[in-house]
Design a protein around this motif. Structure first.
Motif, PDB file in Angstrom:
ATOM      1  N   PRO A 184      35.771 -19.536  -6.248  1.00 27.12           N
ATOM      2  CA  PRO A 184      37.113 -18.955  -8.028  1.00 27.12           C
ATOM      3  C   PRO A 184      38.157 -19.970  -8.309  1.00 27.12           C
ATOM      4  O   PRO A 184      38.032 -21.126  -7.807  1.00 27.12           O
ATOM      5  N   GLU A 185      39.167 -19.297  -8.580  1.00 27.85           N
ATOM      6  CA  GLU A 185      40.141 -19.636  -9.095  1.00 27.85           C
ATOM      7  C   GLU A 185      40.758 -21.136  -8.172  1.00 27.85           C
ATOM      8  O   GLU A 185      41.299 -22.053  -8.534  1.00 27.85           O
ATOM      9  N   THR A 186      41.672 -20.318  -7.344  1.00 28.40           N
ATOM     10  CA  THR A 186      42.122 -20.692  -6.283  1.00 28.40           C
ATOM     11  C   THR A 186      41.065 -22.477  -5.695  1.00 28.40           C
ATOM     12  O   THR A 186      42.249 -23.117  -5.384  1.00 28.40           O
ATOM     13  N   ARG A 187      39.890 -22.390  -5.130  1.00 36.95           N
ATOM     14  CA  ARG A 187      39.281 -23.709  -4.932  1.00 36.95           C
ATOM     15  C   ARG A 187      39.374 -25.005  -5.738  1.00 36.95           C
ATOM     16  O   ARG A 187      39.395 -25.777  -5.724  1.00 36.95           O
ATOM     17  N   ARG A 188      39.413 -24.143  -7.429  1.00 35.00           N
ATOM     18  CA  ARG A 188      39.084 -25.502  -8.817  1.00 35.00           C
ATOM     19  C   ARG A 188      40.870 -25.706  -8.290  1.00 35.00           C
ATOM     20  O   ARG A 188      40.539 -27.140  -8.648  1.00 35.00           O
ATOM     21  N   ASN A 189      41.265 -25.138  -7.716  1.00 37.55           N
ATOM     22  CA  ASN A 189      43.421 -25.939  -8.329  1.00 37.55           C
ATOM     23  C   ASN A 189      42.612 -27.104  -7.269  1.00 37.55           C
ATOM     24  O   ASN A 189      43.665 -28.053  -7.281  1.00 37.55           O
ATOM     25  N   GLU A 190      42.713 -26.446  -6.140  1.00 30.39           N
ATOM     26  CA  GLU A 190      42.380 -27.133  -5.166  1.00 30.39           C
ATOM     27  C   GLU A 190      41.880 -28.841  -5.134  1.00 30.39           C
ATOM     28  O   GLU A 190      42.453 -29.761  -4.744  1.00 30.39           O
ATOM     29  N   VAL A 191      40.962 -28.358  -5.974  1.00 32.25           N
ATOM     30  CA  VAL A 191      40.204 -30.203  -6.485  1.00 32.25           C
ATOM     31  C   VAL A 191      40.205 -30.513  -6.983  1.00 32.25           C
ATOM     32  O   VAL A 191      40.265 -31.623  -7.153  1.00 32.25           O
ATOM     33  N   ILE A 192      41.456 -29.968  -8.461  1.00 34.52           N
ATOM     34  CA  ILE A 192      41.895 -30.237  -9.471  1.00 34.52           C
ATOM     35  C   ILE A 192      43.482 -31.357  -8.543  1.00 34.52           C
ATOM     36  O   ILE A 192      42.829 -32.470  -8.547  1.00 34.52           O
ATOM     37  N   SER A 193      44.083 -30.460  -7.783  1.00 30.01           N
ATOM     38  CA  SER A 193      44.912 -31.416  -6.986  1.00 30.01           C
ATOM     39  C   SER A 193      44.359 -32.415  -6.187  1.00 30.01           C
ATOM     40  O   SER A 193      45.548 -34.036  -6.162  1.00 30.01           O
ATOM     41  N   PHE A 194      43.128 -32.374  -5.831  1.00 32.87           N
ATOM     42  CA  PHE A 194      42.749 -32.990  -4.874  1.00 32.87           C
ATOM     43  C   PHE A 194      42.521 -35.000  -5.658  1.00 32.87           C
ATOM     44  O   PHE A 194      42.495 -36.163  -5.001  1.00 32.87           O
ATOM     45  N   VAL A 195      41.942 -34.392  -6.810  1.00 41.36           N
ATOM     46  CA  VAL A 195      41.229 -35.735  -7.549  1.00 41.36           C
ATOM     47  C   VAL A 195      42.472 -36.236  -7.736  1.00 41.36           C
ATOM     48  O   VAL A 195      42.266 -37.519  -8.188  1.00 41.36           O
ATOM     49  N   ARG A 196      43.237 -35.821  -8.322  1.00 43.00           N
ATOM     50  CA  ARG A 196      44.700 -36.397  -9.023  1.00 43.00           C
ATOM     51  C   ARG A 196      45.134 -37.145  -8.018  1.00 43.00           C
ATOM     52  O   ARG A 196      46.112 -38.110  -8.697  1.00 43.00           O
ATOM     53  N   GLY A 197      45.221 -36.203  -6.878  1.00 45.60           N
ATOM     54  CA  GLY A 197      45.782 -37.580  -5.904  1.00 45.60           C
ATOM     55  C   GLY A 197      45.422 -39.322  -5.582  1.00 45.60           C
ATOM     56  O   GLY A 197      45.612 -39.561  -4.810  1.00 45.60           O
TER      57      GLY A 197
END
Ligand code: ME8
Length: 677
Positions: A184-197
């Motif tokens: 779901p969306e929460t996981r998507r946000n987690e992944v995006i912020s990991f990659v942005r890091g």
């Protein structure tokens, strides 16, 4: 879903260092339910599961068990498979990463990544978490893993690296352009912020152990276990094979429609996996769906915490459908959910036995009694608004059930289905068919036919809708309704009014077993017996966790060995030094309520008192233990047994086939807290 009419769904492939428990069953049941429904919706469905068998963690568990990694993997993998078969899970293929087809495909993928310039040789120096099989960004030797808190190990080796850093932009674009890629969306946000890091290149080979797939052309390296594992999703379909049949299968089913996973492995699936595929120019899966954790006593159920519930206990008492129903109904998909035997029995009684079971048995037995076992004709003239309301509710239930299911809202879908069950049960009570049957006139007879036809038609609809969730019991109800094989049903056409008139019912019998208070006790007792067995060294073989705990258990295995052959492989002095064996004195000993093999001990170590739960009650009366000096493994990670935290393990020999424990002790007097070296 795919417009080619195919549907490919996968579970994670499970590590063979832990035996299957209901956490694994959860993911597999969710996938099985989806796969079954997709088949009934006309999709050519492929459902894959399997076991993840390489890597240092498995190699260490095998060493602790005194067998080869392959022997170890064979044993646990077959336990998974047997359990899935016992639960009649409808997987189409079961992949093992030790199979030649996988090894060949994995090597072909590695070669392809190399040929395309995404793999280069370099050297890695840093920390590694063996439990998570993860390279971590901590610097201190032995520093805790940021994911699981276990101590990391220092690695310095020449490695092959994957150019993950080059994938930052393409991955971010992928998440933006395909909002459903990670759900779901929460996981998507987690992944995006990991990659942005920021992404650093990833080491994809190891040289310090051998239990893995050799890098093609440089055999002293084995391929990183996560690259090896993720590749299963394509090697199982035939990636790397020259056989035209395999090629056709790969073309047919790849890309996957759903990779179903638990939330702790999101990074591997949503960052590494698409990065490997993009680099290899292989189409990406359509979506990766992460669910929450099954908790027991408020912790994630896991072998290392010692708080697992075995699937077998539930299968032996209430059956597979009850477990499936509970998991799909009680756990809100995507969130963490708790398991308890009380909640399981409560759900069973209220929804299955009293809800669907009651609707089915009274409707069908009244048709048998009053209409000679034939579905009666619902006379138009004998209809009242309550009959129409049931018909309308049934049609609404069909569309809502489908809509929730498509959104992975299984619990809400089932709630909707059971709304219909409750409404029909109430309709039967309100309309009192048994009283109508007492009257002999024609109108009453027509009214009785209408009530029972309405009930049977609603029963048919709910049975069809929930078949993918509780396949065995619904197949039986379907047969009792005289409708034959439910698997052949096309769910797309399900609507009110299709129950064939004058259908002859099958033999009517109760579908759900009986459960009362004693069922909970029986299940707890069974778990107790199984978990007591695992407090002895026998299960140390399959315990994953930290290097420290792993090594401690190796020592416990040797201490408990009944024959010189067990645990015959060697460890280094440094390995042994990691095990903190200490002398303690038992101050308190008492039976654990409801567990006839367990004792709760309080052990004085000189500087502190530990609570230890030990499976020695059959061999030692509690009062005889007070004051006795014993040896304990003091640095074993705490775990819960019967709700009690056990802060260490007592060392005992295990004698005979029954593994009778005999406590280790000393002839001379030794001070409390003295270390054994
Ligand atoms: O991670 N609650 O394998 P694994 C819910 N081999 N789901 C649970 C669970 C719990 N308490 N415990 C386990 C691995 N699971 C790798 C995967 S895939 C290419 C490689 C389920 O044996 C859940 O699906 O540790 C979780 O992601 C998976 O088992 C982890 O299984």
């Amino acid at each position: 879903m795919d417009n080619s009419g195919k549907f490919y769904i996968t579970t994670p492939i499970y590590y063979v260092n832990a035996r299957p428990h209901i956490g694994h069953a959860y993911t597999t049941v969710v996938c099985d339910t989806i796969a079954r429904r997709q088949r009934m919706m006309g999709y050519d469905t492929w459902f894959l599961t399997g076991t993840d068998e390489h890597g240092q963690k498995i190699e260490r568990s095998a060493t602790a068990a005194g067998c080869t990694p392959k022997e170890f993997a064979d044993k646990v993998s077959s336990e998974f498979r047997q359990l899935w078969d016992r639960m009649k899970l409808s997987y189409n293929d079961f992949i093992r990463t030790t199979e030649p087809r996988h090894i060949k495909g994995m090597q072909a993928l590695f070669k392809r990544l190399q040929d395309r310039g995404y793999i280069y040789k370099g050297s890695y120096s840093g920390q590694y978490c063996v439990y998570d099989e993860l390279y971590v960004d901590v610097t201190e030797p032995g520093a805790p893993c940021p994911e699981c808190g276990r101590p990391t190990e220092t690695i310095r080796e020449e490695n092959y690296f994957f150019k993950l850093s080059a994938m930052e932009e393409p991955l971010l674009r992928l998440y933006t352009e395909n909002p459903d890629f990670v759900r779901p969306e929460t996981r998507r946000n987690e992944v995006i912020s990991f990659v942005r890091g920021g992404l650093r290149d990833l080491s994809v080979s190891r040289t310090t152990f051998t239990w893995g797939i050799p890098v093609p052309g440089d055999e002293k390296h084995v391929i990183y276990v996560w690259l090896d594992a993720l590749a299963n999703y394509i090697t199982a379909l035939g990636f790397g094979s020259d056989d035209p049949k395999d090629k056709a299968k790969l073309d047919r089913y790849w890309p996957a429609d759903v990779h179903m996973i638990g939330k702790e492995i999101v990074r591997f699936h949503c960052v590494y996996w698409p990065a490997f595929l993009l680099a290899a120019d292989i189409p990406l899966p359509k979506s990766i769906v992460a669910h929450g954790w099954l908790l027991f006593e408020e912790n994630k159920m896991s072998k290392s915490r010692g708080n697992i519930v075995r699937t077998e206990t539930i299968l032996d008492t209430l059956g597979a459908d009850t477990l499936r129903y509970f998991l799909m109904r009680e756990i809100v998909f995507g969130s963490d959910g708790s398991f308890s035997f009380d909640a399981l029995v409560q759900r069973f009684n209220s929804d299955l036995a009293n809800g669907l079971g009651n609707l089915s048995s009274r409707t069908l037995s009244m048709i048998t009694r009053y209409f000679d076992g034939e579905i009666p004709y619902p006379s138009l003239g004998a209809r009242i608004p309550a009959d129409h309301e049931i018909a309308e509710l049934a049609n609404k239930t069909i569309s809502e059930f489908h809509a929730h299911f498509e959104q992975f809202q299984f619990s809400r879908a089932l709630e909707t289905g059971w709304g219909l069950v409750a409404a029909v049960n109430k309709y039967i009570v309100d309309n009192e068919p048994w009283a109508v049957a007492e009257k002999d006139d024609q109108d009453s007879r027509a009214r009785l036919a209408t009530i029972l036809h309405t009930s049977a038609e609603a029963l048919r609809i709910v049975t069809a809708l929930v078949h993918p969730v509780i396949p065995e019991s619904t197949a039986r109800i379907w047969e009792q309704l005289g409708l034959g094989d439910i698997v052949k049903l096309d769910l797309r056409n399900l609507a009110w009014g299709q129950l064939p008139l004058h259908t002859k019912l099958g033999k009517v019998e109760a579908v759900f077993p009986r459960a009362d208070k004693s069922t909970v006790e029986r299940m707890q007792q069974m778990e107790q017996e199984r978990s007591t067995a695992s407090t002895t060294a026998i299960e140390a073989e399959s315990t994953p966790p930290s290097p420290t705990q792993d090594t401690a258990q190796k020592a416990a295995v040797s201490a408990a060995a009944t024959s010189p052959g067990v645990g015959a492989s060697t460890i280094t002095v440094d390995d042994f030094a990691k095990v903190d064996l200490r002398v303690g004195q038992i101050k308190v000993a008492e039976k654990v309520k409801g567990a006839d093999k367990l004792l709760r001990l309080e052990v004085d170590l000189g500087t502190e008192t530990r609570q230890i739960v030990a499976g020695i009650a059959k061999a030692y009366a509690p009062e005889k233990l007070i004051g006795r000096k014993v040896v304990i493994v003091a640095n074993l990670a705490p775990r819960k047994l019967r709700g009690l935290e056990s802060q260490g393990m007592i060392v005992a020999a295990s004698i005979g086939d029954d593994g009778v424990p005999v406590l280790a002790g000393f002839l001379e007097d030794v001070p409390l807290g003295a270390r054994l070296k």
